[in-house]
Design an enzyme around this catalytic site. Structure first.
Site, PDB file in Angstrom:
ATOM      1  N   GLY A 234     -18.247  47.462  -0.228  1.00 11.84           N
ATOM      2  CA  GLY A 234     -18.937  46.782  -1.308  1.00 11.84           C
ATOM      3  C   GLY A 234     -20.431  46.992  -1.417  1.00 11.84           C
ATOM      4  O   GLY A 234     -21.019  46.620  -2.429  1.00 11.84           O
ATOM      5  N   GLU A 274     -15.803  48.683   5.584  1.00 15.03           N
ATOM      6  CA  GLU A 274     -15.035  49.659   4.782  1.00 15.03           C
ATOM      7  C   GLU A 274     -15.823  50.188   3.597  1.00 15.03           C
ATOM      8  O   GLU A 274     -15.414  50.004   2.446  1.00 15.03           O
ATOM      9  CB  GLU A 274     -13.784  48.984   4.202  1.00 15.03           C
ATOM     10  CG  GLU A 274     -12.857  48.336   5.165  1.00 15.03           C
ATOM     11  CD  GLU A 274     -11.744  47.553   4.436  1.00 15.03           C
ATOM     12  OE1 GLU A 274     -11.936  47.084   3.308  1.00 15.03           O
ATOM     13  OE2 GLU A 274     -10.685  47.422   5.036  1.00 15.03           O
ATOM     14  N   PRO A 275     -16.945  50.843   3.811  1.00 18.12           N
ATOM     15  CA  PRO A 275     -17.725  51.300   2.662  1.00 18.12           C
ATOM     16  C   PRO A 275     -17.123  52.526   1.981  1.00 18.12           C
ATOM     17  O   PRO A 275     -16.557  53.396   2.639  1.00 18.12           O
ATOM     18  CB  PRO A 275     -19.077  51.655   3.283  1.00 18.12           C
ATOM     19  CG  PRO A 275     -18.745  52.017   4.692  1.00 18.12           C
ATOM     20  CD  PRO A 275     -17.548  51.202   5.093  1.00 18.12           C
ATOM     21  N   GLY A 276     -17.240  52.577   0.688  1.00 19.20           N
ATOM     22  CA  GLY A 276     -16.821  53.766  -0.063  1.00 19.20           C
ATOM     23  C   GLY A 276     -18.020  54.311  -0.815  1.00 19.20           C
ATOM     24  O   GLY A 276     -18.610  55.330  -0.484  1.00 19.20           O
ATOM     25  N   ARG A 277     -18.421  53.537  -1.825  1.00 21.12           N
ATOM     26  CA  ARG A 277     -19.499  53.957  -2.719  1.00 21.12           C
ATOM     27  C   ARG A 277     -20.790  54.338  -1.982  1.00 21.12           C
ATOM     28  O   ARG A 277     -21.420  55.337  -2.289  1.00 21.12           O
ATOM     29  CB  ARG A 277     -19.803  52.807  -3.682  1.00 21.12           C
ATOM     30  CG  ARG A 277     -20.777  53.160  -4.783  1.00 21.12           C
ATOM     31  CD  ARG A 277     -21.230  51.891  -5.517  1.00 21.12           C
ATOM     32  NE  ARG A 277     -20.165  50.994  -5.816  1.00 21.12           N
ATOM     33  CZ  ARG A 277     -19.476  50.972  -6.954  1.00 21.12           C
ATOM     34  NH1 ARG A 277     -19.789  51.810  -7.917  1.00 21.12           N
ATOM     35  NH2 ARG A 277     -18.499  50.108  -7.139  1.00 21.12           N
ATOM     36  N   ARG A 312     -16.579  55.268 -15.523  1.00 19.88           N
ATOM     37  CA  ARG A 312     -17.332  54.064 -15.148  1.00 19.88           C
ATOM     38  C   ARG A 312     -18.154  53.478 -16.300  1.00 19.88           C
ATOM     39  O   ARG A 312     -18.109  52.273 -16.533  1.00 19.88           O
ATOM     40  CB  ARG A 312     -18.231  54.333 -13.934  1.00 19.88           C
ATOM     41  CG  ARG A 312     -17.486  54.838 -12.705  1.00 19.88           C
ATOM     42  CD  ARG A 312     -18.304  54.798 -11.429  1.00 19.88           C
ATOM     43  NE  ARG A 312     -18.578  53.424 -11.060  1.00 19.88           N
ATOM     44  CZ  ARG A 312     -19.713  52.814 -11.263  1.00 19.88           C
ATOM     45  NH1 ARG A 312     -20.721  53.449 -11.801  1.00 19.88           N
ATOM     46  NH2 ARG A 312     -19.862  51.560 -10.929  1.00 19.88           N
ATOM     47  N   TYR A 316     -16.886  49.815 -17.186  1.00 21.00           N
ATOM     48  CA  TYR A 316     -17.712  48.703 -16.677  1.00 21.00           C
ATOM     49  C   TYR A 316     -19.089  48.625 -17.334  1.00 21.00           C
ATOM     50  O   TYR A 316     -19.923  47.834 -16.896  1.00 21.00           O
ATOM     51  CB  TYR A 316     -17.952  48.840 -15.171  1.00 21.00           C
ATOM     52  CG  TYR A 316     -16.782  49.303 -14.345  1.00 21.00           C
ATOM     53  CD1 TYR A 316     -15.654  48.502 -14.174  1.00 21.00           C
ATOM     54  CD2 TYR A 316     -16.802  50.547 -13.711  1.00 21.00           C
ATOM     55  CE1 TYR A 316     -14.592  48.933 -13.408  1.00 21.00           C
ATOM     56  CE2 TYR A 316     -15.739  50.981 -12.940  1.00 21.00           C
ATOM     57  CZ  TYR A 316     -14.636  50.164 -12.791  1.00 21.00           C
ATOM     58  OH  TYR A 316     -13.591  50.594 -12.031  1.00 21.00           O
ATOM     59  N   CYS A 343     -11.490  61.244 -28.103  1.00 22.51           N
ATOM     60  CA  CYS A 343     -11.326  60.648 -29.424  1.00 22.51           C
ATOM     61  C   CYS A 343     -11.321  59.126 -29.357  1.00 22.51           C
ATOM     62  O   CYS A 343     -10.339  58.473 -29.685  1.00 22.51           O
ATOM     63  CB  CYS A 343     -10.019  61.165 -30.032  1.00 22.51           C
ATOM     64  SG  CYS A 343      -9.741  60.557 -31.671  1.00 22.51           S
ATOM     65  N   GLU A 344     -12.390  58.569 -28.841  1.00 23.66           N
ATOM     66  CA  GLU A 344     -12.541  57.107 -28.792  1.00 23.66           C
ATOM     67  C   GLU A 344     -14.026  56.805 -28.874  1.00 23.66           C
ATOM     68  O   GLU A 344     -14.825  57.471 -28.192  1.00 23.66           O
ATOM     69  CB  GLU A 344     -11.998  56.551 -27.457  1.00 23.66           C
ATOM     70  CG  GLU A 344     -10.517  56.740 -27.313  1.00 23.66           C
ATOM     71  CD  GLU A 344      -9.837  55.675 -26.465  1.00 23.66           C
ATOM     72  OE1 GLU A 344     -10.384  54.573 -26.311  1.00 23.66           O
ATOM     73  OE2 GLU A 344      -8.742  55.978 -25.969  1.00 23.66           O
TER      74      GLU A 344
HETATM   75  N1  LLP Z   1     -12.181  47.889   0.842  1.00 25.57           N
HETATM   76  C1  LLP Z   1     -11.363  47.432  -0.119  1.00 25.57           C
HETATM   77  C2  LLP Z   1     -10.250  46.581   0.250  1.00 25.57           C
HETATM   78  C3  LLP Z   1     -11.586  47.780  -1.461  1.00 25.57           C
HETATM   79  O1  LLP Z   1     -10.782  47.314  -2.396  1.00 25.57           O
HETATM   80  C4  LLP Z   1     -12.676  48.624  -1.795  1.00 25.57           C
HETATM   81  C5  LLP Z   1     -12.931  48.994  -3.186  1.00 25.57           C
HETATM   82  C6  LLP Z   1     -13.503  49.089  -0.763  1.00 25.57           C
HETATM   83  C7  LLP Z   1     -13.216  48.694   0.545  1.00 25.57           C
HETATM   84  C8  LLP Z   1     -14.673  49.989  -1.003  1.00 25.57           C
HETATM   85  O2  LLP Z   1     -15.634  49.365  -1.777  1.00 25.57           O
HETATM   86  P1  LLP Z   1     -17.038  50.085  -2.055  1.00 25.57           P
HETATM   87  O3  LLP Z   1     -17.792  50.169  -0.756  1.00 25.57           O
HETATM   88  O4  LLP Z   1     -16.782  51.426  -2.613  1.00 25.57           O
HETATM   89  O5  LLP Z   1     -17.697  49.198  -3.043  1.00 25.57           O
HETATM   90  N2  LLP Z   1     -13.939  51.651  -9.563  1.00 25.57           N
HETATM   91  C9  LLP Z   1     -14.994  50.674  -9.343  1.00 25.57           C
HETATM   92  C10 LLP Z   1     -15.001  50.166  -7.926  1.00 25.57           C
HETATM   93  C11 LLP Z   1     -13.673  49.611  -7.479  1.00 25.57           C
HETATM   94  C12 LLP Z   1     -13.666  49.201  -6.032  1.00 25.57           C
HETATM   95  C13 LLP Z   1     -12.293  48.934  -5.544  1.00 25.57           C
HETATM   96  N3  LLP Z   1     -12.230  48.558  -4.164  1.00 25.57           N
HETATM   97  C14 LLP Z   1     -16.326  51.304  -9.732  1.00 25.57           C
HETATM   98  O6  LLP Z   1     -16.343  52.459 -10.160  1.00 25.57           O
HETATM   99  O7  LLP Z   1     -17.360  50.645  -9.652  1.00 25.57           O
END
Ligand code: LLP
Length: 419
Positions: A234, A274-277, A312, A316, A343-344
């Site tokens: 997050g 659990e970072p992604g972004r 995105r 959002y 086409c939107e």
């Molecule tokens: N852990 C869980 C259980 C999650 O559901 C997620 C993301 C993460 C970790 C990683 O979160 P992050 O660090 O990336 O914020 N598509 C949206 C974001 C959806 C996130 C879904 N879950 C966007 O483009 O902003």
């Protein structure tokens, strides 16, 4: 520097965006390995005692995931497909966490056979898991995803810790969940939450930890040896240029309260996250060619990427910085809205941006598209997906080939009676 401007041209490390686009065509996702390494190191330095699980959904490109796994990180997965990709990318089985609020029997079976840790999203899910674990003769290690009911102060579509969110077990029922797990002879070893994405206000993590404050001690009394508390992902990134907290700042805010919660426990649980972004988001630009500049009620730049490749902004209202990759040194004199070919009317990538005077054939770079960019792409409107490239110093490699028209047909069947 991962991204720089040299004589008017955008460079990704030592590679010119203009030359890459000329050679490989557009649209094109381009990732800087240097930036990825920087992000990974900053997590490793900020959390030396924690275990970081990369959130595969943010970017599931195998080459990128291989770099992440080389740092000894784990993987957070949400499906069979992500499990498969994580294994291929070299993540250790013992460092894979299987999340999900609606796991199918097949997914549960595969995950049990692989031996990963489950984050169980509901008390009801325990029954599914119990049944299949029995058939497989396995005793799964599990955590429960707890919904601490806090407002992550982010976009409502990426908020997951609100009381009305579909994710997790209400904190009031947490103890009941663990009791049931013990009764079913499963092995509860963790507490998990994830309250939302693109979080810029770190007090949200403190609020979530405060929300589960006495749970670890209560679980210990029940005879549970907690191995980890997983605070989810997050952490937000700086899309707008107005700053974002670093992993170090996150650590400084989280560690004191984590220590407070866990200090009295016999089992010294580890901190998981659990970072992604914040690992992949700012590593990547999307290069897209200008098809035409249109003067209507507004000035539109029409490019060859749309929400098929970057959804995105449409989904959002997200803001991504943009630049004209072949006019980096030119004065910003016009206000444009950048739109895609879909086409939107919602197919808007960037609204009312001041840019140098743009002409047909110019190359637009859309920044910070490494997370939830390609990963959320589609073939909508009959558009094959674009290629992905990894830059490492002077070299670049295609890490995903551009799809062709054949990919639109790939799995389709026409019943014989329609011929
Ligand atoms: N852990 C869980 C259980 C999650 O559901 C997620 C993301 C993460 C970790 C990683 O979160 P992050 O660090 O990336 O914020 N598509 C949206 C974001 C959806 C996130 C879904 N879950 C966007 O483009 O902003």
């Amino acid at each position: 520097m991962a991204f720089s401007s040299r004589e008017g041209t955008l460079y990704i490390e030592e590679v010119s965006a203009v030359e890459l686009a000329r050679e490989l065509g557009t649209p094109l996702y381009v990732t800087s390995k240097r930036k990825l390494d920087e992000n990974l190191k900053s997590y490793r330095e900020a959390f030396p005692d924690a275990l970081v699980f990369y959130s595969v959904k943010a970017n599931d490109n195998l080459a990128i995931m291989k770099i992440v796994s080389s740092y000894g990180f784990g993987a957070e997965i949400f499906s069979n497909g992500e499990l498969y990709l994580a294994l291929l990318a070299g993540f250790e089985r013992s460092k894979i966490l299987f999340n999900g609020n609606s796991k199918s029997p097949e997914e549960i079976r595969m995950a049990l056979r692989t031996g990963v840790v489950f984050s169980v999203d509901s008390i009801e899910e325990l029954d599914n898991l119990f049944e299949i674990a029995n058939e497989e003769g396995k005793t799964p290690q599990i955590a429960f995803r707890i919904n601490p009911g806090v407002d992550p102060k982010t976009h409502p579509k990426v908020a997951t810790g609100l009381r009305e969110s579909k994710f997790g077990i209400p904190i009031e029922r947490a103890q009941e969940a663990y009791e049931k797990a013990l009764k079913l002879r499963m092995k509860p070893i963790g507490i998990h939450f994830h309250v939302g994405s693109q979080i810029l206000d770190l007090s949200v993590y403190e609020a979530a930890l405060t929300g589960i404050y006495d749970l670890p001690a209560r679980l210990e009394k029940m005879g549970i040896d907690l191995e980890f508390i997983n605070i989810g992902g997050g952490l937000g990134i700086d899309y707008t240029g107005s700053g974002a907290p670093t992993p170090k700042e996150l650590a400084n805010r989280v560690k004191p309260i984590f220590d407070e919660i866990t200090s009295g426990l016999k089992s010294k649980p580890k901190l998981y996250l659990e970072p992604g972004r914040s690992i992949v988001g700012n590593t990547t630009v999307l290069l897209t060619r200008v098809n035409l500049v249109k003067n209507a009620y507004k000035k539109f730049i029409a490019v060859d990427a749309g929400f098929n490749l970057l959804i995105r902004p449409t989904l959002y209202g997200s803001y991504h910085r943009v630049a004209v990759a072949n006019k980096m040194d030119k004065f910003e004199e016009e206000t444009y809205t950048i739109v895609g070919p879909i086409c939107e009317s919602g197919d808007i990538l960037a609204q009312d941006r001041k840019l140098p005077k743009v002409e047909r054939g110019d190359l637009i770079a859309i920044f910070d598209t490494g997370a939830y960019g390609f990963a959320m792409s589609s073939q909508y409107n009959g558009r094959p997906r674009c290629a992905e490239v990894l830059v490492n110093g002077k070299r670049w490699d295609i890490i995903r080939e551009r799809e062709s028209i054949l990919d639109l047909l790939a799995r389709q069947r026409i019943p014989e009676w329609l011929f």
